[in-house]
Design a protein around this motif. Structure first.
Motif, PDB file in Angstrom:
ATOM      1  N   LEU A 114      36.251  42.297  41.545  1.00 33.64           N
ATOM      2  CA  LEU A 114      34.864  42.722  41.717  1.00 33.64           C
ATOM      3  C   LEU A 114      33.979  42.268  40.558  1.00 33.64           C
ATOM      4  CD1 LEU A 114      33.077  44.339  43.653  1.00 33.64           C
ATOM      5  CD2 LEU A 114      33.633  46.383  42.326  1.00 33.64           C
ATOM      6  N   GLU A 115      34.515  42.317  39.347  1.00 35.35           N
ATOM      7  CA  GLU A 115      33.745  41.960  38.156  1.00 35.35           C
ATOM      8  C   GLU A 115      33.375  40.477  38.100  1.00 35.35           C
ATOM      9  OE1 GLU A 115      36.825  43.417  38.057  1.00 35.35           O
ATOM     10  OE2 GLU A 115      36.118  45.466  37.844  1.00 35.35           O
ATOM     11  N   ALA A 116      34.056  39.645  38.884  1.00 32.74           N
ATOM     12  CA  ALA A 116      33.829  38.204  38.826  1.00 32.74           C
ATOM     13  C   ALA A 116      33.418  37.628  40.178  1.00 32.74           C
ATOM     14  CB  ALA A 116      35.092  37.506  38.315  1.00 32.74           C
ATOM     15  N   GLY A 117      32.817  38.440  41.039  1.00 28.07           N
ATOM     16  CA  GLY A 117      32.304  37.928  42.298  1.00 28.07           C
ATOM     17  C   GLY A 117      33.247  38.021  43.476  1.00 28.07           C
ATOM     18  N   GLY A 118      34.404  38.635  43.294  1.00 30.25           N
ATOM     19  CA  GLY A 118      35.343  38.815  44.391  1.00 30.25           C
ATOM     20  C   GLY A 118      35.395  40.279  44.790  1.00 30.25           C
ATOM     21  N   LEU A 119      36.565  40.730  45.172  1.00 33.26           N
ATOM     22  CA  LEU A 119      36.729  42.136  45.521  1.00 33.26           C
ATOM     23  C   LEU A 119      37.934  42.717  44.802  1.00 33.26           C
ATOM     24  CD1 LEU A 119      36.050  44.692  47.102  1.00 33.26           C
ATOM     25  CD2 LEU A 119      37.449  43.793  48.983  1.00 33.26           C
ATOM     26  N   GLY A 120      39.125  42.291  45.211  1.00 33.72           N
ATOM     27  CA  GLY A 120      40.342  42.892  44.681  1.00 33.72           C
ATOM     28  C   GLY A 120      40.977  42.076  43.573  1.00 33.72           C
ATOM     29  N   LYS A 121      41.987  42.665  42.984  1.00 33.66           N
ATOM     30  CA  LYS A 121      42.780  41.960  41.981  1.00 33.66           C
ATOM     31  C   LYS A 121      44.161  42.589  41.976  1.00 33.66           C
ATOM     32  CE  LYS A 121      42.212  39.020  39.471  1.00 33.66           C
ATOM     33  NZ  LYS A 121      42.608  37.641  39.754  1.00 33.66           N
ATOM     34  N   VAL A 122      45.183  41.736  42.068  1.00 30.40           N
ATOM     35  CA  VAL A 122      46.568  42.190  42.027  1.00 30.40           C
ATOM     36  C   VAL A 122      47.295  41.414  40.943  1.00 30.40           C
ATOM     37  CG1 VAL A 122      48.739  42.354  43.328  1.00 30.40           C
ATOM     38  CG2 VAL A 122      46.565  42.786  44.478  1.00 30.40           C
ATOM     39  N   LYS A 123      48.096  42.127  40.164  1.00 29.60           N
ATOM     40  CA  LYS A 123      48.933  41.503  39.135  1.00 29.60           C
ATOM     41  C   LYS A 123      50.393  41.798  39.448  1.00 29.60           C
ATOM     42  CE  LYS A 123      45.507  41.701  35.484  1.00 29.60           C
ATOM     43  NZ  LYS A 123      45.166  42.176  34.150  1.00 29.60           N
TER      44      LYS A 123
END
Length: 139
Positions: free
Chosen positions: A122-131
């Motif tokens: 979300l912080e970079a123009g997307g939505l999710g983030k998974v690691k």
């Protein structure tokens, strides 16, 4: 593994011709070496375990795993949904791990152990983030 055994495996699995077998030995020495060590590779599985997940549209959750054996994703042993944005970045990890196994090195001693999906968050123009934490364990 002996050359005749490797050739027979490739004949059964990918239907390699005798001519292409000769090409493989000369033109793809890394792949040939991989098959000479296939028994060592087969003794291990690669596990990419979700360690962080925020707003994942595919539904990946902490604790879920993507399981890879012999360089091939195993859906029946994976507990995570198979998301292309998650699987893509794991390719480099899998290749490095296979290289280390073929070289007889411990793949759990890599410098980089964490992979991230391709959604920028979300912080970079997307939505999710998974690691994912990527490890190797015996089969």
């Amino acid at each position: 593994m002996e050359e005749d055994s490797i050739k027979q495996i490739l004949k059964q699995v990918v239907n390699i011709t005798d001519e292409d077998w000769e090409t493989l030995k000369v033109g793809s020495p890394g792949v040939y070496k991989f098959f000479t060590r296939i028994e060592d590779v087969a003794k291990n599985r690669i596990v990419a375990e979700v360690v962080e997940s925020k707003y994942c549209a595919a539904g990946l959750q902490v604790g879920q795993q993507i399981v890879i054996e012999g360089g091939t994703l195993v859906p029946d042993k994976s507990t995570a949904p198979l998301c292309m944005r998650a699987i893509g970045p794991l390719t480099g990890f899998v290749n490095t791990i296979l290289e280390m196994l073929v070289a007889g090195e411990d793949p759990n001693e890599r410098v980089f152990m964490t992979a991230e999906c391709l959604d920028p968050g979300l912080e970079a123009g997307g939505l999710g983030k998974v690691k994912f934490k990527v490890r190797v364990e015996p089969v």
